[in-house]
Every structure is written in structure tokens, then in C-alpha cells.
Design an enzyme around this catalytic site. Structure first.
Site, PDB file in Angstrom:
ATOM      1  N   LEU A   1       0.811  -1.227   0.000  1.00  0.00           N
ATOM      2  CA  LEU A   1       0.000   0.000   0.000  1.00  0.00           C
ATOM      3  C   LEU A   1       0.839   1.269   0.000  1.00  0.00           C
ATOM      4  CD1 LEU A   1      -2.707  -1.096   2.624  1.00  0.00           C
ATOM      5  CD2 LEU A   1      -2.724  -1.374   0.130  1.00  0.00           C
TER       6      LEU A   1
ATOM      7  N   HIS B   1      -3.506   4.180  -2.602  1.00  0.00           N
ATOM      8  CA  HIS B   1      -4.477   3.261  -1.992  1.00  0.00           C
ATOM      9  C   HIS B   1      -5.140   3.904  -0.776  1.00  0.00           C
ATOM     10  CE1 HIS B   1      -1.358   0.271  -3.577  1.00  0.00           C
ATOM     11  NE2 HIS B   1      -2.444  -0.080  -4.231  1.00  0.00           N
TER      12      HIS B   1
ATOM     13  N   LYS C   1      -5.817   6.440 -11.569  1.00  0.00           N
ATOM     14  CA  LYS C   1      -4.512   5.947 -12.030  1.00  0.00           C
ATOM     15  C   LYS C   1      -4.684   4.830 -13.057  1.00  0.00           C
ATOM     16  CE  LYS C   1      -0.179   4.567 -11.880  1.00  0.00           C
ATOM     17  NZ  LYS C   1      -0.104   3.203 -11.469  1.00  0.00           N
ATOM     18  N   ASP C   2      -5.616   3.911 -12.759  1.00  0.00           N
ATOM     19  CA  ASP C   2      -5.912   2.801 -13.676  1.00  0.00           C
ATOM     20  C   ASP C   2      -7.250   3.103 -14.338  1.00  0.00           C
ATOM     21  OD1 ASP C   2      -3.763   0.622 -12.833  1.00  0.00           O
ATOM     22  OD2 ASP C   2      -4.498   1.601 -11.029  1.00  0.00           O
TER      23      ASP C   2
ATOM     24  N   GLN D   1      -9.208   0.435 -16.277  1.00  0.00           N
ATOM     25  CA  GLN D   1      -9.791  -0.517 -15.326  1.00  0.00           C
ATOM     26  C   GLN D   1     -11.074   0.054 -14.722  1.00  0.00           C
ATOM     27  OE1 GLN D   1      -7.478  -2.765 -12.252  1.00  0.00           O
ATOM     28  NE2 GLN D   1      -8.152  -1.114 -10.921  1.00  0.00           N
TER      29      GLN D   1
ATOM     30  N   SER E   1       2.844   4.311  -7.195  1.00  0.00           N
ATOM     31  CA  SER E   1       2.556   2.962  -7.682  1.00  0.00           C
ATOM     32  C   SER E   1       3.403   1.964  -6.911  1.00  0.00           C
ATOM     33  CB  SER E   1       2.909   2.869  -9.173  1.00  0.00           C
ATOM     34  OG  SER E   1       2.954   1.523  -9.580  1.00  0.00           O
ATOM     35  N   SER E   2       2.824   0.809  -6.632  1.00  0.00           N
ATOM     36  CA  SER E   2       3.598  -0.251  -5.962  1.00  0.00           C
ATOM     37  C   SER E   2       4.799  -0.626  -6.823  1.00  0.00           C
ATOM     38  CB  SER E   2       2.721  -1.483  -5.739  1.00  0.00           C
ATOM     39  OG  SER E   2       1.522  -1.134  -5.096  1.00  0.00           O
ATOM     40  N   ARG E   3       4.658  -0.490  -8.134  1.00  0.00           N
ATOM     41  CA  ARG E   3       5.728  -0.899  -9.059  1.00  0.00           C
ATOM     42  C   ARG E   3       6.896   0.096  -9.086  1.00  0.00           C
ATOM     43  NH1 ARG E   3       1.208  -3.341 -12.232  1.00  0.00           N
ATOM     44  NH2 ARG E   3       1.717  -5.541 -12.384  1.00  0.00           N
TER      45      ARG E   3
HETATM   46  P1  AMP Z   1      -3.489  -1.896  -7.168  1.00  0.00           P
HETATM   47  O1  AMP Z   1      -3.071  -2.341  -5.823  1.00  0.00           O
HETATM   48  O2  AMP Z   1      -2.367  -1.358  -8.002  1.00  0.00           O
HETATM   49  O3  AMP Z   1      -4.338  -2.906  -7.891  1.00  0.00           O
HETATM   50  O4  AMP Z   1      -4.435  -0.622  -6.952  1.00  0.00           O
HETATM   51  C1  AMP Z   1      -5.583  -0.691  -6.151  1.00  0.00           C
HETATM   52  C2  AMP Z   1      -6.408   0.552  -6.359  1.00  0.00           C
HETATM   53  O5  AMP Z   1      -5.663   1.697  -6.000  1.00  0.00           O
HETATM   54  C3  AMP Z   1      -6.840   0.745  -7.821  1.00  0.00           C
HETATM   55  O6  AMP Z   1      -8.176   1.222  -7.869  1.00  0.00           O
HETATM   56  C4  AMP Z   1      -5.860   1.789  -8.300  1.00  0.00           C
HETATM   57  O7  AMP Z   1      -6.348   2.562  -9.378  1.00  0.00           O
HETATM   58  C5  AMP Z   1      -5.694   2.627  -7.063  1.00  0.00           C
HETATM   59  N1  AMP Z   1      -4.443   3.400  -7.149  1.00  0.00           N
HETATM   60  C6  AMP Z   1      -3.197   2.908  -7.395  1.00  0.00           C
HETATM   61  N2  AMP Z   1      -2.293   3.907  -7.459  1.00  0.00           N
HETATM   62  C7  AMP Z   1      -2.991   5.056  -7.270  1.00  0.00           C
HETATM   63  C8  AMP Z   1      -2.625   6.444  -7.236  1.00  0.00           C
HETATM   64  N3  AMP Z   1      -1.377   6.838  -7.418  1.00  0.00           N
HETATM   65  N4  AMP Z   1      -3.599   7.355  -7.008  1.00  0.00           N
HETATM   66  C9  AMP Z   1      -4.884   6.951  -6.832  1.00  0.00           C
HETATM   67  N5  AMP Z   1      -5.292   5.666  -6.846  1.00  0.00           N
HETATM   68  C10 AMP Z   1      -4.367   4.723  -7.069  1.00  0.00           C
END
Ligand code: AMP
Length: 283
Positions: free
Chosen positions: A35, A39, A151-152, A155, A187-189
Site C-alpha cells: 500500500l 491506496h 490511475k488505472d 480498469q 505505484s507499488s511498481r
Molecule cells: P493496485 O493495488 O495497483 O491494484 O491498486 C488498487 C487501487 O488503488 C486501484 O483502484 C488503483 O487505481 C488505485 N491506485 C493505485 N495507485 C494510485 C494512485 N497513485 N492514485 C490513486 N489511486 C491509485
């Protein structure tokens, strides 16, 4: 009260049923963990708007291609628990693969057309994996409101369509992108980036801001995109795509119209990290 860590579907159902019996509203944030502020912003919003906040942490194998980063995707459940607690999450659903996909598993959810461009084109099967897991999670958690990040954006748009088409009684909220100080989207990445790649990565947001301004100034999309690609390449990014798409159907456009909404989206590799970002443009 600290967030309750629940690994079983039956455990989640029991907790949610209790909340609903008491007339409580359930908010839900699906994640793959590791996280960050992006998130947490979704969880804070859920905390504001609902009585019981559920998050899921599940690195969904179904949405990774065979050559993608499933095995090295960053994971740290203890850190995630601490962060979730800090924002007042009530329940963390943390299933293993067997709980989510007991074999034989034979049912998949696919949203047509919206996956033809952007990430859908470079990651075949990705959104089928996302929709299948999100549909399952929606059936397990049965939230009133579910929160996704801009961000996504592809999706989020695909999930909105799925919810509409399949009549999930769930409101979808899409929240703004949370960025680092230099504009890099959280981003986690981002942990895959070396220090110099991390510095170069801010070109994505710079290119998006440049592009947004030019599109608003009525410069031809093909010229804007060409320049954006040059900007990113010059910083060492390897372009996956730079595209301007119609917000409604996610198809590329080469002419814009007043009164319509578009998405300017980028995906590029910096070393081993494939980063994505976007700006919504309303004309
Ligand atoms: P993930 O863990 O990458 O699947 O992301 C989980 C949720 O968090 C998804 O709805 C993403 O779009 C959202 N999310 C990820 N990074 C961000 C960010 N930088 N700003 C806002 N929401 C994010």
C-alpha cells in the site's frame, strides 16, 4: 479497533452481514497490497462515506500475463496492516489463491470493446482477469460503494461498465491520482526503479501536462502524441503507448470536439518497470 485480518470468504460474509443487519453501509477498496498514499486516499474516502471499510489484498494471478511480474510483485502484509490501521480500515480480506480460485475454476467475466486499446492491447487477458476477480470480490463483500483510482482509468471504466451490464447494486467512485512531489504517480511498481530511472520517470507526467495543454489549444492529436513520445524516449523511457481516447468508448481519436471528454494516457518502460499514467481532458 485494529483492522481484522480475514482469510476466508465465510469470515468476510459473516462480518459484513452483521454490519448490514445493523443498517451500516459498507465501503470497499480492492488492492494488490504494498500500500501507498494512492491506496490510502481511497480508504480515507471510504472511511468518510461508509460505516464499515473493507479492503482486499490479493495479487490476482489471473490478471498477469505469463511473462509479467506476478512472482516479483512487491508484498509486505505487516506493513500493509499497519497502514490500513492508520486510516481506520475495519476489515482486511487477505485470501490465498486456493480460497479465490478453488479448482476446477471455469467462469470468467469479460467486458467487450473497452479493452481493445491502451493496456488492453498490450496486456491480452489482463482485464478479463481483473473483471473476474472484482466480480468475485463484489459478490463476497457486497459493498454499497467501491472505490477505484483514476490511475488505472481503463480498469475503472471497464468496472463501471461491468457493474452496469451485470446489475451489481454497487456505486463505483473513481478518485484522483495521487502523485509524488515531482509528479510521478504513486505505484507499488515504483520500487522496481533505480534512482536514475525514478528521476527520469517524472517525464511521463510532464509529457501529459504538455499534451493536455496542446490538446486544449486545439493542436492536432497526432502531432501532440509524436512530441510526447519524443519527450519520453529522450529520458530513456521505452514507449508502450501514448494515446488520446474518447472517454466513453476508449477508442483512439485524431480529432477532438468541444463539449466532449477524452483521456490522454501513457504507458512506458523504465528498466523493468512498466509505468502508466493519464490525464482526463474535458473540452
Ligand atoms: P493496485 O493495488 O495497483 O491494484 O491498486 C488498487 C487501487 O488503488 C486501484 O483502484 C488503483 O487505481 C488505485 N491506485 C493505485 N495507485 C494510485 C494512485 N497513485 N492514485 C490513486 N489511486 C491509485
Amino acid at each position: 479497533m485494529p483492522a481484522k485480518l480475514v482469510k476466508t470468504i465465510s469470515g468476510v460474509r459473516k462480518a459484513v452481514q452483521q454490519v448490514k443487519k445493523e443498517g451500516g453501509k459498507v465501503g470497499f477498496v480492492p488492492t494488490m497490497g504494498y500500500l501507498h498514499e494512492g491506496h490510502l486516499s481511497l480508504m480515507r474516502q471510504a472511511r468518510k462515506e461508509t460505516d464499515f471499510v473493507v479492503i482486499s489484498i490479493f495479487v490476482n494471478p489471473l490478471q498477469f500475463g505469463p511473462k509479467e511480474d506476478l512472482n516479483r510483485y512487491p508484498r509486505d502484509i505487516n506493513r500493509d496492516k499497519r497502514l490500513a490501521n492508520e486510516v481506520g480500515v475495519d476489515l482486511i480480506f487477505y485470501p490465498d489463491e486456493n480460497e479465490m480460485y478453488p479448482q476446477p475454476f471455469r467462469t470468467f467475466v469479460e467486458v467487450k470493446e473497452l479493452d481493445e486499446y491502451l493496456c488492453g492491447r498490450s496486456r491480452p487477458g489482463h482485464f478479463r482477469g481483473v473483471c473476474t476477480v472484482v466480480a468475485k470480490l463484489f459478490n463476497i463483500v457486497q459493498p454499497d460503494i467501491a472505490y477505484f483510482g483514476q490511475k488505472d482509468i481503463q480498469q475503472a471504466r471497464i468496472i463501471q461498465q461491468m457493474v452496469k451490464d451485470l446489475n451489481f447494486p454497487i456505486k463505483i467512485k473513481v478518485m484522483p491520482i495521487i502523485r509524488e512531489e515531482d509528479g510521478v504517480a504513486k505505484s507499488s511498481r515504483n520500487v522496481y526503479l533505480s534512482q536514475s530511472q525514478r528521476e527520469s520517470a517524472c517525464i511521463l507526467y510532464k509529457a501529459l501536462c504538455y499534451g493536455k495543454e496542446k490538446i486544449k489549444d486545439n493542436v492536432r492529436p497526432t502531432n501532440v502524441i509524436k512530441k510526447m513520445k519524443e519527450m519520453i524516449t529522450k529520458e530513456g523511457g521505452k514507449i508502450d503507448y501514448v494515446e488520446l481516447v474518447d472517454w466513453a468508448n476508449l477508442k483512439p481519436v485524431n480529432k477532438v470536439e468541444k463539449g466532449k471528454k477524452y483521456i490522454l494516457a501513457v504507458a512506458a518502460w523504465f528498466g523493468k518497470a512498466r509505468l502508466i499514467d493519464n490525464e482526463v481532458i474535458t473540452l
